[in-house]
Design a protein around this motif. Structure first.
Motif, PDB file in Angstrom:
ATOM      1  N   GLY A   1       8.517  -0.431  -2.357  1.00 29.94           N
ATOM      2  CA  GLY A   1       9.524   0.547  -2.744  1.00 29.94           C
ATOM      3  C   GLY A   1       8.944   1.818  -3.322  1.00 29.94           C
ATOM      4  N   VAL A   2       7.635   2.035  -3.155  1.00 25.07           N
ATOM      5  CA  VAL A   2       6.954   3.194  -3.738  1.00 25.07           C
ATOM      6  C   VAL A   2       6.300   4.002  -2.623  1.00 25.07           C
ATOM      7  N   ALA A   3       6.431   5.332  -2.711  1.00 24.08           N
ATOM      8  CA  ALA A   3       5.782   6.217  -1.742  1.00 24.08           C
ATOM      9  C   ALA A   3       4.276   6.220  -1.987  1.00 24.08           C
ATOM     10  N   TYR A   4       3.505   6.446  -0.909  1.00 23.81           N
ATOM     11  CA  TYR A   4       2.057   6.498  -1.044  1.00 23.81           C
ATOM     12  C   TYR A   4       1.634   7.504  -2.110  1.00 23.81           C
ATOM     13  N   LYS A   5       2.308   8.647  -2.165  1.00 23.35           N
ATOM     14  CA  LYS A   5       1.925   9.698  -3.111  1.00 23.35           C
ATOM     15  C   LYS A   5       2.039   9.230  -4.564  1.00 23.35           C
ATOM     16  N   ASN A   6       2.866   8.217  -4.809  1.00 26.88           N
ATOM     17  CA  ASN A   6       3.085   7.715  -6.165  1.00 26.88           C
ATOM     18  C   ASN A   6       2.500   6.328  -6.404  1.00 26.88           C
ATOM     19  N   GLU A   7       1.884   5.742  -5.391  1.00 27.80           N
ATOM     20  CA  GLU A   7       1.404   4.367  -5.499  1.00 27.80           C
ATOM     21  C   GLU A   7       0.312   4.274  -6.583  1.00 27.80           C
ATOM     22  N   PRO A   8       0.553   3.509  -7.648  1.00 30.30           N
ATOM     23  CA  PRO A   8      -0.409   3.454  -8.756  1.00 30.30           C
ATOM     24  C   PRO A   8      -1.754   2.848  -8.372  1.00 30.30           C
ATOM     25  N   ASP A   9      -1.807   2.008  -7.342  1.00 29.40           N
ATOM     26  CA  ASP A   9      -3.064   1.395  -6.941  1.00 29.40           C
ATOM     27  C   ASP A   9      -3.783   2.174  -5.849  1.00 29.40           C
ATOM     28  N   LEU A  10      -3.221   3.308  -5.441  1.00 29.24           N
ATOM     29  CA  LEU A  10      -3.892   4.171  -4.479  1.00 29.24           C
ATOM     30  C   LEU A  10      -4.688   5.208  -5.275  1.00 29.24           C
ATOM     31  N   ILE A  11      -6.002   5.039  -5.298  1.00 31.85           N
ATOM     32  CA  ILE A  11      -6.850   5.865  -6.165  1.00 31.85           C
ATOM     33  C   ILE A  11      -6.941   7.299  -5.655  1.00 31.85           C
ATOM     34  N   ALA A  12      -7.177   7.452  -4.349  1.00 32.71           N
ATOM     35  CA  ALA A  12      -7.430   8.783  -3.804  1.00 32.71           C
ATOM     36  C   ALA A  12      -7.182   8.779  -2.301  1.00 32.71           C
ATOM     37  N   PHE A  13      -7.052   9.981  -1.755  1.00 30.59           N
ATOM     38  CA  PHE A  13      -6.960  10.172  -0.310  1.00 30.59           C
ATOM     39  C   PHE A  13      -8.236  10.856   0.190  1.00 30.59           C
ATOM     40  N   GLU A  14      -8.714  10.394   1.331  1.00 27.40           N
ATOM     41  CA  GLU A  14      -9.727  11.124   2.092  1.00 27.40           C
ATOM     42  C   GLU A  14      -8.998  11.704   3.296  1.00 27.40           C
TER      43      GLU A  14
END
Length: 847
Positions: free
Chosen positions: A183-196
């Motif tokens: 239910g969370v967008a990638y931009k807000n995902e707390p476990d997504l540290i960074a984007f390459e």
């Protein structure tokens, strides 16, 4: 009213950023270090790339009637056992986008969402690379996918305005995508540290064009309100590095393939010098020092041993890397064939020792301080709580509470009473086990441990060759083996209770810490200890009854044996054999076939596990060659190997295949390299003009080497197996001899080098004329020289040569195992390099 409206607008404007900061609690400080916003601690992470939601892995799941969700569940469980806390994937945008960059809500995207949720459940964070630029075919042909990458291709995607617009549109939608499982967008995902942003872009043009391209992508991502760090690959097109430094990115991504790619065979020899240092050419750049650094892909490709990964992790930490993901973890359902990326091979079940090495590498990443320097090889083979050994094929970690090892070790932990985790393969001072699978022991509470024992994995073919789903490279066998666990917390006698579903073992007690065990999950309980834990109890990121392993795939008996190529007359020959069978054979022996003599039976002794050994006495080594076979009796039937024939009556006429060893006088030359027999195992940069040509008048062949550039050209060959039967004669030799000639009627200069298993390097130069001859140098004249990094690594900016030899050292002939040949450029009076003349190599010998 105006004030209230202004306040409302301020809230609406700030709220998305504030939420993002709360969800993405990572920032990059002025020193280029990613830190957690709430604690200011350094961000660290280590794990793997893994591709089941996409491309070939997805197609194979469908072909083999495997549920991708079940496959993900199983493999992510194994990630948890290996201590991984990071996942990275370059998303196949070509499968989840259209030509305009619109995100397609399809099966591939859903499975990515599912995988991310499963990672989260195990405490694994992630870095996502939304754009891969790849087609989806490898190792097959590309399919007709809907995305912009297929329409434009990588090169045009970096320059074509319409392609650039499509990518910006895609990135905006990708970051805004809401994972239905969280239910969370990638931009807000707390476990997504960074984007390459993208995978391995290879820019041309000007640095300013690169900056504009990157900033356009970043702008599209920032429009979503995402405040996560954005990274860009800066290990490609490094001549445009300033374009990266001027861009609005917070960090750079790197790769490392120190042994090249696609050797098509297992690379042998001591490769620790290859991973001694990850030297970044622009490390001193002030802007680069402000950027965070992560490793998106790495592997010691085509290396089957277990000692190397912690050394790579050490070098990464010294270079300032905070995150790293190995490329790539093989999904278990087709790891038997290693077809996704045949130059890589990693899976806990099928490559247990390598997987344990990766587990130790994860510990290195989390325990070795950033930028910590441990010196140069060989001094850096022990660092902190870690040790790596090429000679023992061993990596190990020993701390107060953890003991992890990849192979047999005699290391004694300082205080076994304080241990809380043990994992390994083979025998140690704490655990003895004859199987080949990995095992894990975890202390749950005082006097109570969980033990997990995985089934045996045996490589029956070189896994780094030309593979297919119809070709079995590794087999799995569930056999019962003796085991002992000597942990003071459990005492001498403890109870063993099965935990996993389907484990039909009865509850039983050990005797003097020793017992027989089959694969599964178990609870070990000290005599008299009580606990309330059950099989369904949660512990850290697993449930106690979890256990994942494929069923036995062993369908026939394998006899794995490589005969000694040459042996000195008058010496015994030791024969080592691996007999891989469902249960221990009733008998095994050597049948020696000597021409004109009645066949001789020799004993094979079971030395443990699948290992057997025997001796061919020197009295039977007469003539030029000795032939033999291995006989194995199972269920009352005896088969001969390697032919797998039964019921042979006439041994001299009915045997199709035999093992063969050549017998040579002790005074004869020792063959280090033969172009005819060994050219395919030669490590060297590719040359389209190189050929193996017959030399009929000499009864041999020669390998022509004619480099196109006026620079050094180096080759390396590990001759360990060539001299295995003649080690006692090596010390009596005085000359290193090159048999061959210079090409194109021009003399040339080469350097012949002998490399020891300890990494020491000694060589000398030799002038070779156009006449085919034997060109000799005295071994006494060999001097310390450089170890050349072969195969050439990726990225290409890494060092070409390395000094690995101690100043006070000298050549030890009993230590040598590798030959290095360097073709040197000619020099004019002004020291300008001329084109290389080229050489034709027949063989290299010790005489």
């Amino acid at each position: 009213m105006k004030l209230a409206l202004a306040f409302l607008l301020l809230i609406l404007f700030v709220a998305p950023i504030a939420y993002s900061q709360k969800s993405n609690d990572v920032y990059v400080d002025k020193g280029g270090v990613m830190r957690w916003g709430n604690t200011k601690e350094e961000v660290k992470g280590f794990g793997v790339n893994y591709t089941v939601p996409f491309a070939y892995a997805y197609r194979v799941a469908k072909q083999l009637n495997v549920s991708p969700e079940k496959a993900i569940d199983d493999d992510v469980y194994h990630f948890s056992r290996l201590g991984f806390d990071l996942y990275r994937v370059h998303v196949w945008d070509t499968e989840i986008s259209d030509t305009l960059g619109n995100l397609l809500e399809n099966e591939h995207l859903r499975l990515l969402d599912y995988a991310l949720k499963k990672m989260k459940d195990r405490g694994i964070r992630f870095v996502l690379t939304p754009i891969a630029y790849w087609g989806n075919g490898w190792p097959e042909k590309d399919e007709k996918t809907p995305g912009f990458s297929r329409k434009y291709g990588k090169a045009a995607c970096l320059t074509n305005p319409d392609a650039i617009k499509a990518q910006q549109n895609y990135l905006y939608q990708f970051l805004n995508h809401v994972n239905p499982y969280t239910g969370v967008a990638y931009k807000n995902e707390p476990d997504l540290i960074a984007f390459e942003i993208s995978n391995e872009p290879q820019h041309g043009g000007r640095a300013s064009d690169v900056t504009a391209f990157i900033n356009g992508m970043v702008g599209s991502m920032r429009k979503t309100g995402c405040a996560k760090p954005v990274f860009y690959n800066i290990s490609h097109s490094i001549h445009l590095a300033q374009g990266y430094f001027d861009a609005d990115i917070q960090g750079g991504t790197f790769q490392w393939y120190p042994t090249g790619l696609q050797a098509k065979h297992e690379i042998m020899g001591n490769l620790l010098p290859n991973v001694d240092d990850y030297k970044i050419p622009f490390a001193a750049n002030p802007r680069f020092k402000q950027m965070a650094k992560i490793v998106y892909e790495f592997d010691a490709a085509d290396v089957g041993r277990s000692y190397i990964y912690p050394a790579m992790a050490r070098s990464f930490r010294t270079a300032g890397m905070q995150l790293a993901t190995h490329f790539a973890y093989d999904p278990t359902y087709f790891a038997y064939a290693n077809t996704e990326y045949d130059t890589h091979y990693m899976n806990l079940i099928y490559t247990p020792q390598k997987a344990l090495s990766l587990k130790i590498a994860s510990e290195v990443f989390h325990n070795i301080p950033l930028y910590k320097d441990f010196g140069k090889f060989p001094a850096d083979t022990s660092f902190g709580d870690f040790r790596v050994s090429y000679g023992q094929d061993l990596a190990e970690m020993v701390t107060k509470d953890k003991f992890i090892y990849t192979n047999h070790t005699t290391t004694v932990p300082e205080n076994t009473e304080a241990l809380e985790h043990i994992s390994g393969s083979g025998n140690s001072t704490v655990v003895k086990y004859e199987g080949t699978g990995a095992y894990f022991l975890d202390k749950l509470e005082k006097g109570v441990w969980r033990m997990e024992v995985l089934p045996d994995a045996i490589w029956v073919q070189d896994p780094f060759g030309y593979n297919s789903l119809d070709k079995v490279l590794a087999v799995i066998n569930w056999r019962q083996w003796p085991m002992s666990v000597r942990v003071p917390d459990l005492g001498d006698d403890f109870e063993i209770r099965p935990l996993n579903k389907g484990n039909d073992a009865k509850i039983f007690n050990t005797k003097n810490q020793t017992f027989n065990i089959t694969p599964g999950a178990y609870m070990l309980v000290k005599k008299g200890a009580s606990n309330k834990l059950t099989s369904a109890s949660k512990w850290k990121n697993i449930t106690l009854n979890e256990f994942v392993a494929p069923a036995t795939t062993l369908e026939k008996t394998y006899v794995l044996h490589s005969p000694v190529k040459e042996v000195s007359a008058g010496e015994d020959v030791r024969v080592k054999v691996q007999i891989v069978s469902l249960k221990q054979p009733e008998a095994a022996r050597i049948k020696l076939l000597v021409k004109g003599v009645k066949p001789v039976d020799l004993a094979l002794e079971h030395t443990g596990g699948y290992q057997y050994a025997g001796t061919i006495p020197a009295e039977f080594l007469k003539g030029d060659v000795v032939n033999y076979c291995i006989l194995v009796r199972e269920n009352g039937i005896e088969k001969q190997y390697p032919s797998e024939q039964e019921n042979i009556k006439d041994w001299n006429n009915e045997v199709d295949k035999l093992f063969e060893t050549h017998i040579l006088p002790k005074s004869s030359p020792i063959n280090l390299f033969s172009a005819a027999a060994d050219h395919e195992q030669l490590l060297r940069p590719y040359l389209k003009t190189s050929r193996l040509n017959p030399v009929p008048e000499m009864g041999t062949s020669e390998l022509s080497i004619y480099p196109e550039k006026a620079e050094q050209y180096a080759m390396r060959y590990n001759f360990k197996n060539n001299i295995a039967g003649r080690k006692s004669d090596v010390l009596s030799k005085t000359k290193l001899v090159f048999h061959g000639r210079a090409l194109n009627e021009k003399p040339c200069t080469i350097e012949l080098v002998l490399i020891g298993k300890d990494g020491s390097v000694y060589g000398a130069t030799l002038n070779v004329k156009p006449e085919s001859s034997a060109y000799a140098m005295l071994l006494a004249d060999l001097k310390k020289t450089d170890f050349i990094s072969l195969p050439r690594p990726y990225p290409g900016f890494l060092p070409y040569s390395i000094n690995t030899t101690p100043e006070a050292g000298k050549l030890d002939l009993s230590n040598i195992e590798t030959l290095q040949i360097v073709l040197l450029p000619a020099q004019t009076a002004g020291q300008n390099q001329k084109p290389l003349a080229g050489i034709a190599i027949q063989n290299v010998t010790l005489e």
